[in-house]
Design a protein around this motif. Structure first.
Motif, PDB file in Angstrom:
ATOM      1  N   CYS A  58       0.842  -1.189   0.000  1.00  0.00           N
ATOM      2  CA  CYS A  58       0.000   0.000   0.000  1.00  0.00           C
ATOM      3  C   CYS A  58       0.882   1.245   0.000  1.00  0.00           C
ATOM      4  O   CYS A  58       1.777   1.375   0.836  1.00  0.00           O
ATOM      5  CB  CYS A  58      -0.903  -0.010   1.233  1.00  0.00           C
TER       6      CYS A  58
ATOM      7  N   SER B 198       0.066   4.219   0.817  1.00  0.00           N
ATOM      8  CA  SER B 198      -0.260   5.154   1.900  1.00  0.00           C
ATOM      9  C   SER B 198       0.170   4.640   3.269  1.00  0.00           C
ATOM     10  O   SER B 198       0.683   5.403   4.080  1.00  0.00           O
ATOM     11  CB  SER B 198      -1.752   5.500   1.898  1.00  0.00           C
ATOM     12  N   CYS B 199       0.000   3.343   3.552  1.00  0.00           N
ATOM     13  CA  CYS B 199       0.361   2.862   4.891  1.00  0.00           C
ATOM     14  C   CYS B 199       1.453   1.793   4.889  1.00  0.00           C
ATOM     15  O   CYS B 199       1.977   1.451   5.936  1.00  0.00           O
ATOM     16  CB  CYS B 199      -0.882   2.364   5.624  1.00  0.00           C
TER      17      CYS B 199
ATOM     18  N   GLU C  11      -8.090  -9.731  -4.344  1.00  0.00           N
ATOM     19  CA  GLU C  11      -9.524  -9.978  -4.347  1.00  0.00           C
ATOM     20  C   GLU C  11      -9.922 -10.460  -5.737  1.00  0.00           C
ATOM     21  O   GLU C  11      -9.576  -9.833  -6.739  1.00  0.00           O
ATOM     22  CB  GLU C  11     -10.281  -8.696  -3.983  1.00  0.00           C
TER      23      GLU C  11
ATOM     24  N   ARG D 253      -8.570  -7.231  -8.165  1.00  0.00           N
ATOM     25  CA  ARG D 253      -7.898  -6.051  -7.627  1.00  0.00           C
ATOM     26  C   ARG D 253      -7.140  -6.391  -6.355  1.00  0.00           C
ATOM     27  O   ARG D 253      -7.365  -7.420  -5.726  1.00  0.00           O
ATOM     28  CB  ARG D 253      -8.907  -4.961  -7.352  1.00  0.00           C
TER      29      ARG D 253
ATOM     30  N   PHE E 131      -6.316  -4.842  -2.556  1.00  0.00           N
ATOM     31  CA  PHE E 131      -6.884  -3.878  -1.620  1.00  0.00           C
ATOM     32  C   PHE E 131      -6.088  -3.900  -0.321  1.00  0.00           C
ATOM     33  O   PHE E 131      -5.467  -4.898   0.038  1.00  0.00           O
ATOM     34  CB  PHE E 131      -8.363  -4.169  -1.350  1.00  0.00           C
ATOM     35  N   CYS E 132      -6.104  -2.783   0.371  1.00  0.00           N
ATOM     36  CA  CYS E 132      -5.418  -2.646   1.644  1.00  0.00           C
ATOM     37  C   CYS E 132      -6.405  -3.013   2.752  1.00  0.00           C
ATOM     38  O   CYS E 132      -7.519  -2.488   2.793  1.00  0.00           O
ATOM     39  CB  CYS E 132      -4.909  -1.228   1.835  1.00  0.00           C
TER      40      CYS E 132
ATOM     41  N   THR F 158      -6.236  -2.209   5.864  1.00  0.00           N
ATOM     42  CA  THR F 158      -6.324  -1.203   6.932  1.00  0.00           C
ATOM     43  C   THR F 158      -6.820   0.158   6.471  1.00  0.00           C
ATOM     44  O   THR F 158      -7.350   0.915   7.264  1.00  0.00           O
ATOM     45  CB  THR F 158      -4.957  -1.012   7.613  1.00  0.00           C
ATOM     46  N   CYS F 159      -6.639   0.473   5.211  1.00  0.00           N
ATOM     47  CA  CYS F 159      -7.100   1.776   4.716  1.00  0.00           C
ATOM     48  C   CYS F 159      -7.932   1.562   3.445  1.00  0.00           C
ATOM     49  O   CYS F 159      -7.977   0.455   2.923  1.00  0.00           O
ATOM     50  CB  CYS F 159      -5.918   2.721   4.479  1.00  0.00           C
ATOM     51  N   PRO F 160      -8.553   2.587   2.888  1.00  0.00           N
ATOM     52  CA  PRO F 160      -9.438   2.385   1.729  1.00  0.00           C
ATOM     53  C   PRO F 160      -8.731   2.252   0.379  1.00  0.00           C
ATOM     54  O   PRO F 160      -9.392   2.283  -0.654  1.00  0.00           O
ATOM     55  CB  PRO F 160     -10.322   3.639   1.768  1.00  0.00           C
ATOM     56  N   TYR F 161      -7.418   2.069   0.331  1.00  0.00           N
ATOM     57  CA  TYR F 161      -6.694   1.988  -0.943  1.00  0.00           C
ATOM     58  C   TYR F 161      -7.091   0.729  -1.715  1.00  0.00           C
ATOM     59  O   TYR F 161      -7.158  -0.376  -1.166  1.00  0.00           O
ATOM     60  CB  TYR F 161      -5.185   1.992  -0.702  1.00  0.00           C
ATOM     61  N   VAL F 162      -7.361   0.896  -3.024  1.00  0.00           N
ATOM     62  CA  VAL F 162      -7.710  -0.208  -3.931  1.00  0.00           C
ATOM     63  C   VAL F 162      -6.954   0.000  -5.238  1.00  0.00           C
ATOM     64  O   VAL F 162      -6.851   1.119  -5.740  1.00  0.00           O
ATOM     65  CB  VAL F 162      -9.232  -0.249  -4.211  1.00  0.00           C
TER      66      VAL F 162
END
Length: 111
Positions: A4, A6-7, A14, A23, A25-26, A28-32
């Motif tokens: 990710c 961002s984090c 998924e 895709r 996906f993270c 812990t955060c909304p990143y996809v």
């Protein structure tokens, strides 16, 4: 493996669902990050074989111990040798032999 941006957490995969593509996906955060179905090759790079360096140079052979070993090429009965621990400590050492016959210079190894 993708992380990710961002984090820094490892992204999870998924499966595609109905009209949505596969895709990452993270958790812990909304990143996809959607995965494209086509692979893009940005550039081709030729691999170059590296020249193999000898373990013992010709100068080191002057001080190397000599043993009775038959050369597979010229059948000379004496060879200089050098031992190296190539694998784990519980395995035997690898012995490298160098023929001392005139104009031969054959190198071989025994594990």
């Amino acid at each position: 493996m993708e992380f990710c941006p961002s984090c820094g957490i490892l992204l999870q995969y998924e499966l595609p669902h109905m009209d949505r593509p596969a895709r990452f996906f993270c958790p812990t955060c909304p990143y996809v990050c959607n995965i494209e179905s086509k692979v893009k090759i940005k550039r081709r790079q030729r691999l170059v074989k590296k020249e193999i360096e000898p373990i013992i140079s010709k100068d080191d052979l002057k001080n190397a111990p000599v043993t009775e070993a038959t050369c597979p090429r010229c059948s000379f009965k004496k060879a200089a040798f050098h031992q190296v621990q190539m694998r784990s400590a519980d395995e035997p050492m690898s012995t490298f032999y160098y023929c001392l016959g005139e104009n031969c210079g054959e190198q071989w190894r025994e594990d």
